[in-house]
Design a protein around this motif. Structure first.
Motif, PDB file in Angstrom:
ATOM      1  N   ALA B 183      17.994  11.273 -44.438  1.00 16.18           N
ATOM      2  CA  ALA B 183      18.137  12.662 -43.987  1.00 16.18           C
ATOM      3  C   ALA B 183      17.817  13.637 -45.117  1.00 16.18           C
ATOM      4  N   LYS B 184      18.446  13.437 -46.263  1.00 18.22           N
ATOM      5  CA  LYS B 184      18.345  14.495 -47.282  1.00 18.22           C
ATOM      6  C   LYS B 184      17.007  14.470 -48.016  1.00 18.22           C
ATOM      7  N   THR B 185      16.331  13.350 -48.065  1.00 14.53           N
ATOM      8  CA  THR B 185      15.057  13.275 -48.784  1.00 14.53           C
ATOM      9  C   THR B 185      13.880  12.917 -47.871  1.00 14.53           C
ATOM     10  N   ALA B 186      14.025  11.809 -47.135  1.00 22.03           N
ATOM     11  CA  ALA B 186      12.849  11.279 -46.431  1.00 22.03           C
ATOM     12  C   ALA B 186      12.419  12.162 -45.271  1.00 22.03           C
ATOM     13  N   ALA B 187      13.348  12.895 -44.649  1.00 19.79           N
ATOM     14  CA  ALA B 187      12.987  13.727 -43.492  1.00 19.79           C
ATOM     15  C   ALA B 187      11.950  14.774 -43.879  1.00 19.79           C
ATOM     16  N   LEU B 188      12.085  15.372 -45.060  1.00 23.61           N
ATOM     17  CA  LEU B 188      11.112  16.400 -45.447  1.00 23.61           C
ATOM     18  C   LEU B 188       9.791  15.768 -45.900  1.00 23.61           C
ATOM     19  N   PHE B 189       9.851  14.622 -46.578  1.00 28.60           N
ATOM     20  CA  PHE B 189       8.609  13.887 -46.898  1.00 28.60           C
ATOM     21  C   PHE B 189       7.850  13.583 -45.599  1.00 28.60           C
ATOM     22  N   TYR B 213       4.471   7.111 -43.059  1.00 29.62           N
ATOM     23  CA  TYR B 213       4.090   7.058 -44.473  1.00 29.62           C
ATOM     24  C   TYR B 213       5.036   7.935 -45.290  1.00 29.62           C
ATOM     25  N   GLY B 214       5.192   9.187 -44.872  1.00 28.60           N
ATOM     26  CA  GLY B 214       6.020  10.121 -45.636  1.00 28.60           C
ATOM     27  C   GLY B 214       7.473   9.684 -45.698  1.00 28.60           C
ATOM     28  N   ARG B 215       7.977   9.216 -44.571  1.00 32.82           N
ATOM     29  CA  ARG B 215       9.393   8.833 -44.513  1.00 32.82           C
ATOM     30  C   ARG B 215       9.684   7.659 -45.450  1.00 32.82           C
ATOM     31  N   ASN B 216       8.830   6.619 -45.382  1.00 35.89           N
ATOM     32  CA  ASN B 216       9.054   5.451 -46.234  1.00 35.89           C
ATOM     33  C   ASN B 216       8.837   5.780 -47.705  1.00 35.89           C
ATOM     34  N   LEU B 217       7.838   6.616 -47.962  1.00 33.87           N
ATOM     35  CA  LEU B 217       7.614   7.047 -49.345  1.00 33.87           C
ATOM     36  C   LEU B 217       8.836   7.815 -49.865  1.00 33.87           C
ATOM     37  N   GLY B 218       9.410   8.661 -49.019  1.00 38.44           N
ATOM     38  CA  GLY B 218      10.588   9.447 -49.420  1.00 38.44           C
ATOM     39  C   GLY B 218      11.765   8.543 -49.757  1.00 38.44           C
ATOM     40  N   ALA B 220      11.565   5.437 -50.743  1.00 38.54           N
ATOM     41  CA  ALA B 220      11.220   4.739 -51.994  1.00 38.54           C
ATOM     42  C   ALA B 220      11.455   5.657 -53.202  1.00 38.54           C
ATOM     43  N   PHE B 221      11.000   6.892 -53.098  1.00 34.98           N
ATOM     44  CA  PHE B 221      11.198   7.842 -54.199  1.00 34.98           C
ATOM     45  C   PHE B 221      12.669   8.024 -54.532  1.00 34.98           C
ATOM     46  N   GLN B 222      13.479   8.202 -53.488  1.00 36.81           N
ATOM     47  CA  GLN B 222      14.903   8.459 -53.727  1.00 36.81           C
ATOM     48  C   GLN B 222      15.585   7.235 -54.318  1.00 36.81           C
ATOM     49  N   LEU B 223      15.220   6.052 -53.819  1.00 42.01           N
ATOM     50  CA  LEU B 223      15.795   4.815 -54.369  1.00 42.01           C
ATOM     51  C   LEU B 223      15.491   4.724 -55.869  1.00 42.01           C
ATOM     52  N   VAL B 224      14.254   5.021 -56.233  1.00 42.99           N
ATOM     53  CA  VAL B 224      13.880   4.916 -57.652  1.00 42.99           C
ATOM     54  C   VAL B 224      14.574   6.002 -58.474  1.00 42.99           C
ATOM     55  N   ASP B 225      14.672   7.208 -57.915  1.00 40.67           N
ATOM     56  CA  ASP B 225      15.452   8.257 -58.587  1.00 40.67           C
ATOM     57  C   ASP B 225      16.862   7.762 -58.877  1.00 40.67           C
ATOM     58  N   ASP B 226      17.473   7.186 -57.864  1.00 46.83           N
ATOM     59  CA  ASP B 226      18.859   6.739 -58.000  1.00 46.83           C
ATOM     60  C   ASP B 226      18.968   5.552 -58.957  1.00 46.83           C
ATOM     61  N   ALA B 227      17.935   4.701 -58.963  1.00 42.53           N
ATOM     62  CA  ALA B 227      17.922   3.583 -59.919  1.00 42.53           C
ATOM     63  C   ALA B 227      17.835   4.121 -61.349  1.00 42.53           C
ATOM     64  N   MET B 228      16.948   5.116 -61.540  1.00 41.19           N
ATOM     65  CA  MET B 228      16.723   5.616 -62.904  1.00 41.19           C
ATOM     66  C   MET B 228      17.961   6.273 -63.503  1.00 41.19           C
ATOM     67  N   ASP B 229      18.854   6.752 -62.643  1.00 39.96           N
ATOM     68  CA  ASP B 229      20.057   7.402 -63.170  1.00 39.96           C
ATOM     69  C   ASP B 229      20.970   6.395 -63.884  1.00 39.96           C
ATOM     70  N   TYR B 230      20.718   5.102 -63.674  1.00 42.53           N
ATOM     71  CA  TYR B 230      21.524   4.062 -64.336  1.00 42.53           C
ATOM     72  C   TYR B 230      20.661   3.095 -65.139  1.00 42.53           C
ATOM     73  N   ASP B 231      19.372   3.430 -65.297  1.00 38.33           N
ATOM     74  CA  ASP B 231      18.462   2.483 -65.931  1.00 38.33           C
ATOM     75  C   ASP B 231      18.631   2.563 -67.438  1.00 38.33           C
ATOM     76  N   TYR B 306       9.968  -0.335 -49.063  1.00 39.43           N
ATOM     77  CA  TYR B 306       9.631   0.900 -48.337  1.00 39.43           C
ATOM     78  C   TYR B 306       8.242   1.403 -48.716  1.00 39.43           C
ATOM     79  N   ALA B 307       7.871   1.236 -49.979  1.00 37.92           N
ATOM     80  CA  ALA B 307       6.527   1.648 -50.398  1.00 37.92           C
ATOM     81  C   ALA B 307       5.473   0.833 -49.655  1.00 37.92           C
ATOM     82  N   GLN B 308       5.746  -0.461 -49.490  1.00 40.40           N
ATOM     83  CA  GLN B 308       4.798  -1.304 -48.756  1.00 40.40           C
ATOM     84  C   GLN B 308       4.690  -0.850 -47.299  1.00 40.40           C
ATOM     85  N   ARG B 309       5.830  -0.493 -46.716  1.00 38.59           N
ATOM     86  CA  ARG B 309       5.796   0.001 -45.332  1.00 38.59           C
ATOM     87  C   ARG B 309       5.007   1.306 -45.239  1.00 38.59           C
ATOM     88  N   ALA B 310       5.141   2.153 -46.261  1.00 37.88           N
ATOM     89  CA  ALA B 310       4.373   3.403 -46.269  1.00 37.88           C
ATOM     90  C   ALA B 310       2.881   3.100 -46.282  1.00 37.88           C
TER      91      ALA B 310
END
Lengths: 338, 338
Positions: B183-189, B213-218, B220-231, B306-310
């Motif tokens: 909702a908060k990220t992928a819907a706008l993508f 494409y946009g939804r799955n990319l969104g 994926a982006f958010q997952l990686v954002d959230d991963a990087m906050d603890y990487d 999700y990137a693959q699905r996109a």
């Protein structure tokens, strides 16, 4: 449209909103159903927070204006119910964000949503109601209505920022104040009334007439609201008395009392507005200065001017129950005590 | 649409956004002009505050997706420039309100707008940008685009409230987390990419493909954002490192580390997330637990799915520069380190 002169007070009894409420009663039931249905969400916090404010009442002036305008245009469909709900959602979103911006403690006589639910939820549910209002408009499908209401929304938010910038600016002029209330209040009154002519498929002249009625009524309403915040005779209001004073808002009663005051009085106003000196004792002194300079009655007098312009703006419509109700609503706007 | 299989990583060099940026460079100049022009106001605080965030950069992923989608659909008009600007305004409004909601201190490596301009102005300028975005859409005049973007806006604000409600709820499931970021990220993508097919007057299949494409990319982006906050290996990011931890957000790295942890570890997570125990030392321990349970790499692995699905969602479009750029953007989404 034919000319017709309507005096500001046609009778002895105090003007009231009762005729407009009677005129729009069944339509407002339909509008309230749309409001209740469309504020729902599977996220429970959303209807809880929105419901707190919406159930808290308020006059529902803006959707009532859409309905009254439609009646004035002899419209008999139902499209305006959804649009009136959209208008109320815009207004509700604005109130929620206002309460966060002002740090309000009271709204419509109840604890403000931000105090109960916190600022974050209040901001986000305001956003939600705003997006819902656009969904309702898109469902209706009139690009003309969308243009009128998106322009009004943009002007409102500009007006809110303008007001924020002007807070605690002791040199704010009456002109600047009128510009602010024209944006933050009158723009939505104007749009709410104007869209009735669009839905009724009336011409440009009727659209402009309804816009002018709503705009002038909105200015009159806001002037009287601002007067009542300093009215030593007034009863309790929904919002906390003296809020404008404590927030350092340069409303017309203060602008006039400052302009009409001597040097000592101006020093007091500067300390209060610029210097945040706003104890209960200071408020009492402010109220007495405003009374001494007739600044409340002057503000109400200004409001009468705009109410008369509102009445004259719709003088070209044929006599009808709707017309009489709208005239009396404008008279009520300036005589009301709550 | 014909089938075409594209492997996730077609080359040795690290995937980058460069091809998409090259593809959309001249269009993005036009979009940036619209953004700069339409964030203006005679109230100086508005362009000052909006400009602080907008000039702060960011990848402008969402408007770029509208432009890339239009190129994929072989659209050669200019309507999408205004709409891409509208999309970016919605995103910017969301960021401003997010920063107020989260009490952020950093955004895109600079002090967050709320810290410089205060919460009230930040809320109101967010509202302004949101209303401007609707004005831009109304000017374009497509009810279909208005419907897609107003629905997306509504879903975003529901998602934001959902996220707020879920904060500090240690039992948040991966499903619930996916619903929130959907909702908060992928819907706008999704909406940003989808409207390209509408503007290009393509059919329903293309609309749905671009949405997917946009939804799955969104996601994926958010997952990686959230991963990087603890990487523990990652470099500095725009937003303050460890923000999610301090705000008690249940992102996937925490959900997985909590699920995979023993009782002592779970007690630590409860104290941190529910009990607000989030010192720098606690953050360091959180990062080490997340590393120990491979929760960052598992989150990145989810993102690859999700990137693959996109990529597969747009497999039916003929090969083109746009297609290759969109494939590589999805690969970049999951390999990026900043």
């Amino acid at each position: 449209m034919s000319a017709e002169i309507v005096p500001l007070r046609p009778r002895d009894s105090a003007p009231s909103l009762a005729p407009m409420m009677a005129l729009t009663a069944s339509g407002m039931n339909a509008v309230n159903s749309v409001i209740l249905e469309r504020m729902q969400s599977e996220i429970p916090l959303i209807p809880a927070l929105a419901g707190h404010l919406i159930a808290g009442g308020g006059k529902r002036m803006r959707p009532m204006l859409t309905l009254a305008g439609a009646a004035l245009c002899d419209y008999h469909g139902t499209r305006h119910h959804k649009l009136a709900a959209a208008v109320e959602f815009i207004h509700t979103a604005t109130l929620l964000h206002d309460d966060v911006v002002d740090g309000s403690e009271l709204r419509r006589g109840k604890a403000a949503a931000n105090l109960i639910f916190g600022n974050p939820a209040t901001v986000l549910v305001g956003d939600f109601l705003f997006t819902r209002s656009f969904e309702l408009m898109v469902e209706d499908g009139s690009l003309r209505v969308l243009k009128i209401l998106s322009n009004a929304s943009s002007i409102i938010s500009e007006g809110e920022v303008d007001q924020l910038t002007a807070a605690r600016q002791i040199e704010t002029s009456e002109e600047h104040y009128l510009k602010i209330i024209g944006a933050k209040t009158a723009a939505l009154f104007a749009a709410a009334t104007r869209i009735a002519a669009v839905v009724a498929e009336k011409g440009d002249a009727e659209e402009r007439a309804l816009d002018s009625y709503g705009r002038n009524l909105g200015v009159a309403f806001q002037l009287v609201d601002d007067a009542m915040d300093y009215d030593s005779d007034a009863g309790e209001m929904g919002k906390g008395k003296g809020d404008d004073f404590r927030e350092g808002k340069m409303t017309l009663p203060v602008i006039l009392a400052y302009a009409r005051g001597d040097e000592a009085e101006r020093a007091f106003w500067r300390q209060a507005i610029v210097g945040h000196r706003t104890s209960d004792e200071d408020l009492a002194h402010a109220v007495s200065l405003i009374a001494q300079h007739d600044a409340v009655s002057a503000t109400r007098e200004r409001a009468r001017h705009y109410a008369q312009r509102a009445i004259d703006a719709i003088a070209g419509f044929p006599p009808s129950e709707a017309h009489a109700a709208m005239v009396e609503a404008a008279q009520f706007a300036v005589t009301r005590r709550t």
